[in-house]
Design a protein around this motif. Structure first.
Motif, PDB file in Angstrom:
ATOM      1  N   GLN A   1       0.849  -1.192   0.000  1.00 17.81           N
ATOM      2  CA  GLN A   1       0.000   0.000   0.000  1.00 17.81           C
ATOM      3  C   GLN A   1       0.883   1.240   0.000  1.00 17.81           C
ATOM      4  OE1 GLN A   1      -2.876   0.017   3.173  1.00 17.81           O
ATOM      5  NE2 GLN A   1      -3.165   2.236   3.076  1.00 17.81           N
ATOM      6  N   GLY A   2       0.375   2.313  -0.601  1.00 20.45           N
ATOM      7  CA  GLY A   2       1.169   3.535  -0.646  1.00 20.45           C
ATOM      8  C   GLY A   2       0.312   4.777  -0.541  1.00 20.45           C
ATOM      9  N   THR A   3       0.895   5.851  -0.013  1.00 21.04           N
ATOM     10  CA  THR A   3       0.239   7.149   0.067  1.00 21.04           C
ATOM     11  C   THR A   3       1.219   8.210  -0.406  1.00 21.04           C
ATOM     12  OG1 THR A   3      -1.086   6.452   1.974  1.00 21.04           O
ATOM     13  CG2 THR A   3      -0.930   8.815   1.543  1.00 21.04           C
TER      14      THR A   3
ATOM     15  N   LEU B   1       6.294  13.538  -0.969  1.00 22.03           N
ATOM     16  CA  LEU B   1       6.743  12.358  -0.240  1.00 22.03           C
ATOM     17  C   LEU B   1       5.720  11.242  -0.341  1.00 22.03           C
ATOM     18  CD1 LEU B   1       9.248  11.735   1.586  1.00 22.03           C
ATOM     19  CD2 LEU B   1       7.736  12.182   3.538  1.00 22.03           C
ATOM     20  N   ALA B   2       6.204  10.021  -0.610  1.00 23.19           N
ATOM     21  CA  ALA B   2       5.337   8.847  -0.674  1.00 23.19           C
ATOM     22  C   ALA B   2       5.717   7.872   0.427  1.00 23.19           C
ATOM     23  CB  ALA B   2       5.448   8.166  -2.030  1.00 23.19           C
ATOM     24  N   ASP B   3       4.709   7.405   1.185  1.00 23.79           N
ATOM     25  CA  ASP B   3       4.898   6.351   2.185  1.00 23.79           C
ATOM     26  C   ASP B   3       4.468   5.033   1.573  1.00 23.79           C
ATOM     27  OD1 ASP B   3       5.733   7.601   4.813  1.00 23.79           O
ATOM     28  OD2 ASP B   3       3.969   8.815   4.376  1.00 23.79           O
ATOM     29  N   ILE B   4       5.342   4.035   1.608  1.00 18.17           N
ATOM     30  CA  ILE B   4       5.049   2.701   1.103  1.00 18.17           C
ATOM     31  C   ILE B   4       5.058   1.751   2.297  1.00 18.17           C
ATOM     32  CG2 ILE B   4       5.626   0.925  -0.585  1.00 18.17           C
ATOM     33  CD1 ILE B   4       5.003   3.682  -1.775  1.00 18.17           C
ATOM     34  N   MET B   5       3.983   0.981   2.467  1.00 24.17           N
ATOM     35  CA  MET B   5       3.842   0.133   3.633  1.00 24.17           C
ATOM     36  C   MET B   5       3.554  -1.311   3.262  1.00 24.17           C
ATOM     37  SD  MET B   5       2.711   3.402   4.239  1.00 24.17           S
ATOM     38  CE  MET B   5       0.929   3.418   4.162  1.00 24.17           C
ATOM     39  N   GLY B   6       4.009  -2.232   4.120  1.00 28.26           N
ATOM     40  CA  GLY B   6       3.683  -3.643   3.993  1.00 28.26           C
ATOM     41  C   GLY B   6       4.639  -4.430   3.132  1.00 28.26           C
TER      42      GLY B   6
ATOM     43  N   ARG C   1      14.895  -4.306   3.181  1.00 27.12           N
ATOM     44  CA  ARG C   1      13.553  -4.829   3.412  1.00 27.12           C
ATOM     45  C   ARG C   1      13.044  -4.375   4.777  1.00 27.12           C
ATOM     46  NH1 ARG C   1      16.154  -9.333   0.930  1.00 27.12           N
ATOM     47  NH2 ARG C   1      15.217  -9.819  -1.113  1.00 27.12           N
ATOM     48  N   GLY C   2      11.760  -4.120   4.843  1.00 27.62           N
ATOM     49  CA  GLY C   2      11.129  -3.706   6.083  1.00 27.62           C
ATOM     50  C   GLY C   2       9.642  -3.582   5.886  1.00 27.62           C
ATOM     51  N   GLU C   3       8.994  -2.761   6.716  1.00 28.99           N
ATOM     52  CA  GLU C   3       7.544  -2.602   6.637  1.00 28.99           C
ATOM     53  C   GLU C   3       7.111  -1.198   6.267  1.00 28.99           C
ATOM     54  OE1 GLU C   3       5.114  -4.816   6.772  1.00 28.99           O
ATOM     55  OE2 GLU C   3       6.623  -6.380   6.854  1.00 28.99           O
ATOM     56  N   HIS C   4       8.043  -0.259   6.231  1.00 23.71           N
ATOM     57  CA  HIS C   4       7.677   1.116   5.890  1.00 23.71           C
ATOM     58  C   HIS C   4       8.852   1.807   5.231  1.00 23.71           C
ATOM     59  CE1 HIS C   4       6.682   5.443   7.432  1.00 23.71           C
ATOM     60  NE2 HIS C   4       6.386   5.299   6.159  1.00 23.71           N
ATOM     61  N   ALA C   5       8.627   2.347   4.044  1.00 23.94           N
ATOM     62  CA  ALA C   5       9.653   3.106   3.331  1.00 23.94           C
ATOM     63  C   ALA C   5       9.075   4.442   2.897  1.00 23.94           C
ATOM     64  CB  ALA C   5      10.156   2.331   2.114  1.00 23.94           C
TER      65      ALA C   5
ATOM     66  N   PRO D   1       3.890   4.898   9.754  1.00 22.37           N
ATOM     67  CA  PRO D   1       3.803   6.356   9.779  1.00 22.37           C
ATOM     68  C   PRO D   1       3.257   6.847  11.108  1.00 22.37           C
ATOM     69  CG  PRO D   1       2.941   5.506   7.718  1.00 22.37           C
ATOM     70  CD  PRO D   1       3.193   4.322   8.605  1.00 22.37           C
ATOM     71  N   ALA D   2       3.740   8.005  11.553  1.00 24.32           N
ATOM     72  CA  ALA D   2       3.385   8.518  12.867  1.00 24.32           C
ATOM     73  C   ALA D   2       1.899   8.767  13.024  1.00 24.32           C
ATOM     74  CB  ALA D   2       4.161   9.806  13.139  1.00 24.32           C
ATOM     75  N   ASP D   3       1.205   9.093  11.932  1.00 26.13           N
ATOM     76  CA  ASP D   3      -0.214   9.419  12.030  1.00 26.13           C
ATOM     77  C   ASP D   3      -1.113   8.231  11.771  1.00 26.13           C
ATOM     78  OD1 ASP D   3       0.423   9.149   9.420  1.00 26.13           O
ATOM     79  OD2 ASP D   3      -0.664  10.921   8.719  1.00 26.13           O
ATOM     80  N   ASP D   4      -0.547   7.035  11.719  1.00 27.76           N
ATOM     81  CA  ASP D   4      -1.321   5.831  11.440  1.00 27.76           C
ATOM     82  C   ASP D   4      -1.277   4.916  12.659  1.00 27.76           C
ATOM     83  OD1 ASP D   4      -2.562   3.582  10.488  1.00 27.76           O
ATOM     84  OD2 ASP D   4      -1.669   3.735   8.497  1.00 27.76           O
ATOM     85  N   ASP D   5      -2.364   4.888  13.447  1.00 26.69           N
ATOM     86  CA  ASP D   5      -2.405   4.079  14.656  1.00 26.69           C
ATOM     87  C   ASP D   5      -2.904   2.665  14.385  1.00 26.69           C
ATOM     88  OD1 ASP D   5      -1.575   6.263  16.158  1.00 26.69           O
ATOM     89  OD2 ASP D   5      -3.643   6.964  16.445  1.00 26.69           O
ATOM     90  N   THR D   6      -3.347   2.401  13.145  1.00 25.80           N
ATOM     91  CA  THR D   6      -3.914   1.088  12.854  1.00 25.80           C
ATOM     92  C   THR D   6      -2.867   0.090  12.423  1.00 25.80           C
ATOM     93  OG1 THR D   6      -4.340   1.628  10.533  1.00 25.80           O
ATOM     94  CG2 THR D   6      -6.035   2.220  12.139  1.00 25.80           C
ATOM     95  N   LEU D   7      -1.664   0.556  12.044  1.00 24.16           N
ATOM     96  CA  LEU D   7      -0.619  -0.327  11.564  1.00 24.16           C
ATOM     97  C   LEU D   7       0.401  -0.556  12.673  1.00 24.16           C
ATOM     98  CD1 LEU D   7      -0.073   1.251   8.049  1.00 24.16           C
ATOM     99  CD2 LEU D   7      -1.479  -0.716   8.644  1.00 24.16           C
TER     100      LEU D   7
END
Length: 292
Positions: free
Chosen positions: A214-216, A223-228, A240-244, A260-266
């Motif tokens: 997933q990405g935002t 800036l793009a956040d890539i997760m998962g 490799r990791g869970e957030h770039a 990401p700091a503003d994402d409490d669900t992950l």
């Protein structure tokens, strides 16, 4: 009853607000509203056919519909309208739907869209563009989709489906589905504010590739956040990791610990991991941004 107008034809329609929910409150992409009290002008090189009993105009050959400084172009345009109720004259009330076929192009002061076909449900404020290569140009960004692009005027929200992508310079964000949020200043669109990417998410430029679930993309921040299950590949190096994060303006990517700091669900629990080839000449460049 059918009326035909041949040669290079122009028909001006004065449409009144007739339930078009998005008439004055439309936000986002500055497409023609085809509602309100502003004149709508239809042009066509091969003629305009008025099918009064069917309540539609059909324009063929380099056809266009213009409202103010906004226009829709196509090989053939069909405007379906509804008549004012309870009038002896049966006059035109408001445009309900527009259908465009062949070399569809929509142009405004701030955006340009191209597709093979397009439909615009004026009452719902919903625009759908389809074709093998649908494109939306907004400022420095260009969005593409192989299936279709759907835009809701009231929500200022656009969805690109089918190997969708957004490009800025050499950098590109790709995914199965892209959801774009649009901004407006006054009554004018100012471009895309944020894009969410889902399914087979990739970010890349000439030097590196980032993959994730997933990405935002925060357009104003660049800036793009890539997760998962994230993977960054730069030459022979792999992280490799869970957030770039990927910086579209600087062309720099980095692996970030946690969500990401503003994402409490992950709640990422995996630690970052890097595989580095020490004999690769790109090693210095890979870490240059972090060591400055």
């Amino acid at each position: 009853m059918v009326y035909r107008f041949f040669c290079l034809c122009v028909v001006a329609l004065y449409v009144m607000v007739g339930g078009g929910a998005m008439a004055d409150g439309a936000r986002g992409i500055d497409f023609p509203s085809l509602s309100g009290d502003e004149e709508v002008v239809i042009r066509a090189r091969h003629g305009i056919e008025w099918r009064r009993d069917e309540r539609r105009y059909i324009a063929r050959g380099d056809a266009s519909v213009r409202q103010g400084d906004k226009a829709i172009y196509a090989d053939m345009l069909t405007l379906i309208y509804r008549e004012e109720s309870d009038t002896m004259e049966g006059g035109m009330g408001s445009i309900k739907r527009l259908e465009a076929e062949g070399h569809v192009r929509i142009e405004t002061a701030s955006e340009r869209a191209m597709a093979d076909k397009g439909t615009y449900d004026v009452m719902e404020g919903k625009i759908m563009l389809t074709g093998e290569s649908v494109s939306i140009h907004s400022g420095a960004l260009t969005m593409h989709a192989k299936n279709h692009f759907t835009y809701w005027r009231e929500l200022a929200l656009g969805v690109a489906e089918g190997d969708a992508s957004v490009q800025k310079g050499d950098a590109m964000l790709q995914g199965d589905v892209l959801v774009a949020e649009f901004l407006q200043e006054g009554d004018r669109a100012t471009g895309i504010s944020m894009i969410e990417a889902y399914g087979n998410v990739r970010v890349s430029d000439a030097a590196q590739h980032v993959r994730g679930k997933q990405g935002t993309y925060h357009v104003e921040r660049g800036l793009a956040d890539i997760m998962g299950d994230v993977e960054i590949v730069y030459g022979r190096h792999t992280l490799r990791g869970e957030h770039a994060q990927f910086d579209f303006d600087k062309g720099v990517s980095r692996l970030v610990a946690g969500a990401p700091a503003d994402d409490d669900t992950l709640m990422w629990k995996k630690r970052a991991r890097a595989v580095i080839q020490l004999d690769d000449p790109t090693l210095d460049t890979f870490f240059e941004e972090e060591t400055q």
